[in-house]
Scaffold this motif. Structure first.
Motif, PDB file in Angstrom:
ATOM      1  N   ASP A  67     -36.822 -47.548 -38.404  1.00  0.00           N
ATOM      2  CA  ASP A  67     -37.931 -46.884 -39.078  1.00  0.00           C
ATOM      3  C   ASP A  67     -39.050 -47.880 -39.384  1.00  0.00           C
ATOM      4  OD1 ASP A  67     -35.603 -47.619 -40.610  1.00  0.00           O
ATOM      5  OD2 ASP A  67     -36.674 -47.035 -42.414  1.00  0.00           O
ATOM      6  N   GLU A  68     -40.252 -47.377 -39.338  1.00  0.00           N
ATOM      7  CA  GLU A  68     -41.464 -48.167 -39.563  1.00  0.00           C
ATOM      8  C   GLU A  68     -41.427 -48.799 -40.954  1.00  0.00           C
ATOM      9  OE1 GLU A  68     -45.330 -48.091 -41.762  1.00  0.00           O
ATOM     10  OE2 GLU A  68     -43.588 -46.804 -42.014  1.00  0.00           O
ATOM     11  N   GLY A  69     -41.975 -49.999 -41.072  1.00  0.00           N
ATOM     12  CA  GLY A  69     -42.027 -50.673 -42.363  1.00  0.00           C
ATOM     13  C   GLY A  69     -43.452 -51.037 -42.750  1.00  0.00           C
ATOM     14  N   ASN A  70     -43.661 -51.198 -44.041  1.00  0.00           N
ATOM     15  CA  ASN A  70     -44.964 -51.581 -44.569  1.00  0.00           C
ATOM     16  C   ASN A  70     -44.760 -52.790 -45.471  1.00  0.00           C
ATOM     17  OD1 ASN A  70     -47.056 -51.520 -46.830  1.00  0.00           O
ATOM     18  ND2 ASN A  70     -47.952 -50.069 -45.378  1.00  0.00           N
ATOM     19  N   ARG A  71     -45.287 -53.942 -45.067  1.00  0.00           N
ATOM     20  CA  ARG A  71     -44.999 -55.173 -45.806  1.00  0.00           C
ATOM     21  C   ARG A  71     -45.605 -55.177 -47.204  1.00  0.00           C
ATOM     22  NH1 ARG A  71     -49.007 -59.421 -45.179  1.00  0.00           N
ATOM     23  NH2 ARG A  71     -50.736 -58.710 -43.891  1.00  0.00           N
ATOM     24  N   PHE A  72     -46.695 -54.455 -47.400  1.00  0.00           N
ATOM     25  CA  PHE A  72     -47.314 -54.434 -48.728  1.00  0.00           C
ATOM     26  C   PHE A  72     -46.459 -53.645 -49.724  1.00  0.00           C
ATOM     27  CE2 PHE A  72     -50.833 -54.928 -45.695  1.00  0.00           C
ATOM     28  CZ  PHE A  72     -51.301 -56.162 -46.118  1.00  0.00           C
ATOM     29  N   SER A  73     -45.868 -52.571 -49.248  1.00  0.00           N
ATOM     30  CA  SER A  73     -45.016 -51.765 -50.129  1.00  0.00           C
ATOM     31  C   SER A  73     -43.588 -52.298 -50.192  1.00  0.00           C
ATOM     32  CB  SER A  73     -44.985 -50.310 -49.659  1.00  0.00           C
ATOM     33  OG  SER A  73     -44.319 -50.200 -48.421  1.00  0.00           O
ATOM     34  N   ARG A  74     -43.273 -53.225 -49.299  1.00  0.00           N
ATOM     35  CA  ARG A  74     -41.924 -53.778 -49.206  1.00  0.00           C
ATOM     36  C   ARG A  74     -40.899 -52.661 -48.999  1.00  0.00           C
ATOM     37  NH1 ARG A  74     -44.571 -55.850 -53.199  1.00  0.00           N
ATOM     38  NH2 ARG A  74     -43.443 -54.652 -54.747  1.00  0.00           N
ATOM     39  N   GLY A  75     -41.255 -51.750 -48.112  1.00  0.00           N
ATOM     40  CA  GLY A  75     -40.373 -50.620 -47.853  1.00  0.00           C
ATOM     41  C   GLY A  75     -40.788 -49.863 -46.611  1.00  0.00           C
ATOM     42  N   HIS A  76     -40.375 -48.623 -46.550  1.00  0.00           N
ATOM     43  CA  HIS A  76     -40.541 -47.800 -45.350  1.00  0.00           C
ATOM     44  C   HIS A  76     -41.157 -46.449 -45.740  1.00  0.00           C
ATOM     45  CE1 HIS A  76     -37.851 -50.598 -43.148  1.00  0.00           C
ATOM     46  NE2 HIS A  76     -37.351 -50.752 -44.363  1.00  0.00           N
ATOM     47  N   VAL A  98     -53.755 -30.424 -40.739  1.00  0.00           N
ATOM     48  CA  VAL A  98     -53.231 -30.335 -42.109  1.00  0.00           C
ATOM     49  C   VAL A  98     -51.975 -31.184 -42.230  1.00  0.00           C
ATOM     50  CG1 VAL A  98     -52.143 -28.775 -43.790  1.00  0.00           C
ATOM     51  CG2 VAL A  98     -54.277 -28.119 -42.651  1.00  0.00           C
ATOM     52  N   PHE A  99     -51.112 -31.104 -41.231  1.00  0.00           N
ATOM     53  CA  PHE A  99     -49.902 -31.928 -41.222  1.00  0.00           C
ATOM     54  C   PHE A  99     -50.248 -33.409 -41.291  1.00  0.00           C
ATOM     55  CE2 PHE A  99     -47.143 -34.369 -38.223  1.00  0.00           C
ATOM     56  CZ  PHE A  99     -46.067 -34.557 -39.086  1.00  0.00           C
ATOM     57  N   LEU A 100     -51.159 -33.869 -40.432  1.00  0.00           N
ATOM     58  CA  LEU A 100     -51.541 -35.279 -40.417  1.00  0.00           C
ATOM     59  C   LEU A 100     -52.193 -35.698 -41.730  1.00  0.00           C
ATOM     60  CD1 LEU A 100     -52.888 -35.696 -36.770  1.00  0.00           C
ATOM     61  CD2 LEU A 100     -50.738 -36.560 -37.712  1.00  0.00           C
ATOM     62  N   SER A 101     -52.975 -34.815 -42.308  1.00  0.00           N
ATOM     63  CA  SER A 101     -53.583 -35.093 -43.609  1.00  0.00           C
ATOM     64  C   SER A 101     -52.516 -35.269 -44.683  1.00  0.00           C
ATOM     65  CB  SER A 101     -54.542 -33.962 -43.980  1.00  0.00           C
ATOM     66  OG  SER A 101     -55.137 -34.194 -45.232  1.00  0.00           O
ATOM     67  N   GLY A 102     -51.476 -34.442 -44.615  1.00  0.00           N
ATOM     68  CA  GLY A 102     -50.375 -34.567 -45.565  1.00  0.00           C
ATOM     69  C   GLY A 102     -49.637 -35.882 -45.386  1.00  0.00           C
ATOM     70  N   VAL A 103     -49.382 -36.258 -44.128  1.00  0.00           N
ATOM     71  CA  VAL A 103     -48.703 -37.527 -43.864  1.00  0.00           C
ATOM     72  C   VAL A 103     -49.537 -38.694 -44.394  1.00  0.00           C
ATOM     73  CG1 VAL A 103     -47.929 -39.121 -42.050  1.00  0.00           C
ATOM     74  CG2 VAL A 103     -47.413 -36.669 -41.876  1.00  0.00           C
ATOM     75  N   LEU A 104     -50.836 -38.650 -44.150  1.00  0.00           N
ATOM     76  CA  LEU A 104     -51.723 -39.712 -44.615  1.00  0.00           C
ATOM     77  C   LEU A 104     -51.710 -39.820 -46.138  1.00  0.00           C
ATOM     78  CD1 LEU A 104     -53.824 -41.872 -43.919  1.00  0.00           C
ATOM     79  CD2 LEU A 104     -55.567 -40.072 -43.987  1.00  0.00           C
ATOM     80  N   ALA A 105     -51.815 -38.687 -46.820  1.00  0.00           N
ATOM     81  CA  ALA A 105     -51.809 -38.697 -48.294  1.00  0.00           C
ATOM     82  C   ALA A 105     -50.482 -39.235 -48.826  1.00  0.00           C
ATOM     83  CB  ALA A 105     -52.068 -37.291 -48.823  1.00  0.00           C
ATOM     84  N   GLY A 106     -49.382 -38.766 -48.266  1.00  0.00           N
ATOM     85  CA  GLY A 106     -48.076 -39.205 -48.727  1.00  0.00           C
ATOM     86  C   GLY A 106     -47.827 -40.669 -48.457  1.00  0.00           C
ATOM     87  N   TYR A 107     -48.234 -41.131 -47.288  1.00  0.00           N
ATOM     88  CA  TYR A 107     -48.064 -42.542 -46.930  1.00  0.00           C
ATOM     89  C   TYR A 107     -48.853 -43.427 -47.895  1.00  0.00           C
ATOM     90  CZ  TYR A 107     -47.401 -46.575 -43.868  1.00  0.00           C
ATOM     91  OH  TYR A 107     -47.024 -47.799 -43.352  1.00  0.00           O
ATOM     92  N   GLU A 108     -50.066 -43.025 -48.177  1.00  0.00           N
ATOM     93  CA  GLU A 108     -50.927 -43.812 -49.071  1.00  0.00           C
ATOM     94  C   GLU A 108     -50.349 -43.868 -50.486  1.00  0.00           C
ATOM     95  OE1 GLU A 108     -54.544 -45.982 -49.992  1.00  0.00           O
ATOM     96  OE2 GLU A 108     -53.548 -45.468 -48.115  1.00  0.00           O
ATOM     97  N   VAL A 109     -49.936 -42.731 -51.005  1.00  0.00           N
ATOM     98  CA  VAL A 109     -49.367 -42.700 -52.355  1.00  0.00           C
ATOM     99  C   VAL A 109     -48.075 -43.510 -52.422  1.00  0.00           C
ATOM    100  CG1 VAL A 109     -48.267 -41.185 -54.062  1.00  0.00           C
ATOM    101  CG2 VAL A 109     -50.455 -40.532 -53.041  1.00  0.00           C
ATOM    102  N   GLY A 110     -47.176 -43.273 -51.478  1.00  0.00           N
ATOM    103  CA  GLY A 110     -45.916 -44.003 -51.480  1.00  0.00           C
ATOM    104  C   GLY A 110     -46.117 -45.499 -51.344  1.00  0.00           C
ATOM    105  N   SER A 111     -46.986 -45.904 -50.429  1.00  0.00           N
ATOM    106  CA  SER A 111     -47.234 -47.332 -50.207  1.00  0.00           C
ATOM    107  C   SER A 111     -47.803 -48.002 -51.444  1.00  0.00           C
ATOM    108  CB  SER A 111     -48.201 -47.529 -49.035  1.00  0.00           C
ATOM    109  OG  SER A 111     -47.623 -47.102 -47.841  1.00  0.00           O
TER     110      SER A 111
END
Length: 202
Positions: A67-76, A98-111
């Motif tokens: 699974d993809e990782g994000n070094r700034f969030s130290r997670g996935h 709409v799906f991609l917008s949801g993924v973008l919002a969730g990724y940003e918040v989680g990260s």
């Protein structure tokens, strides 16, 4: 460009989910859910209800450690967001944008929450802040207004799990379910908000 990066993250995550579909434990888990639905189980060739799909696909995404990782969030963040957003989008017939917008919002918040968090050394990042990211993705797919989205995130912050890093060190397969729970609980946060439940103020 942002859209290209977003699509790369999506393809990477879905590829990890498909790869895990050959694992016997994942197949056995999916077989326990027999009701058909609109949400896809990539690699398993059938549809299922959104709640189960969020859980199973989130679990599958971490099975092969690809699974993809994000070094700034130290997670996935992606694997904690995409299964919930996909399941909800398919259930509600949302468009690809709409799906991609949801993924973008969730990724940003989680990260951002992951980057700001300092988990105890004994905790695994999977299953913790990813729940709030999944809820943000679902709230965006559902088209919630800012106040309702805020409430959904407040609810989600009470639905996280305190997961154990020792399971990873021991090779315990339950560790793969952490991301599945984040996706399922992020979707649950939206459902609770739509039913009138509330969370903490802050």
């Amino acid at each position: 460009p942002l859209r290209t990066q977003l699509c790369c993250i999506l393809l990477h995550t879905v590829g990890a989910i498909v790869g895990a579909s050959a694992e016997p434990e994942l197949q056995a888990l999916a077989a326990r859910y027999t009701a058909a639905g609109a949400a896809t189980l990539p690699g398993l060739g059938r549809g299922i209800d959104a709640d189960a799909a969020a859980l199973i696909n989130g679990t599958a995404g971490t099975f092969l450690e690809m699974d993809e990782g994000n070094r700034f969030s130290r997670g996935h963040p992606a694997v904690h967001v995409i299964p919930a957003a996909l399941a909800l989008s398919e259930q509600r017939g949302a468009s690809a944008d709409v799906f991609l917008s949801g993924v973008l919002a969730g990724y940003e918040v989680g990260s951002r929450i992951g980057a700001a968090s300092r988990l105890r050394a004994s905790m695994h990042p999977h299953g913790t802040w990813g729940t709030v990211g999944a809820a943000a993705a679902c709230a965006r797919v559902a088209g919630l207004a800012p106040a309702a989205m805020h409430e959904t995130l407040q609810i989600a912050s009470s639905l996280t799990t305190a997961t154990s890093k020792q399971t990873m060190l021991d090779g315990g397969l339950v560790r793969n379910v952490y991301a599945g729970l984040s996706n399922r609980n992020g979707l649950l946060a939206l459902q609770l908000a739509e039913c009138g439940f509330s969370g903490e103020r802050d």
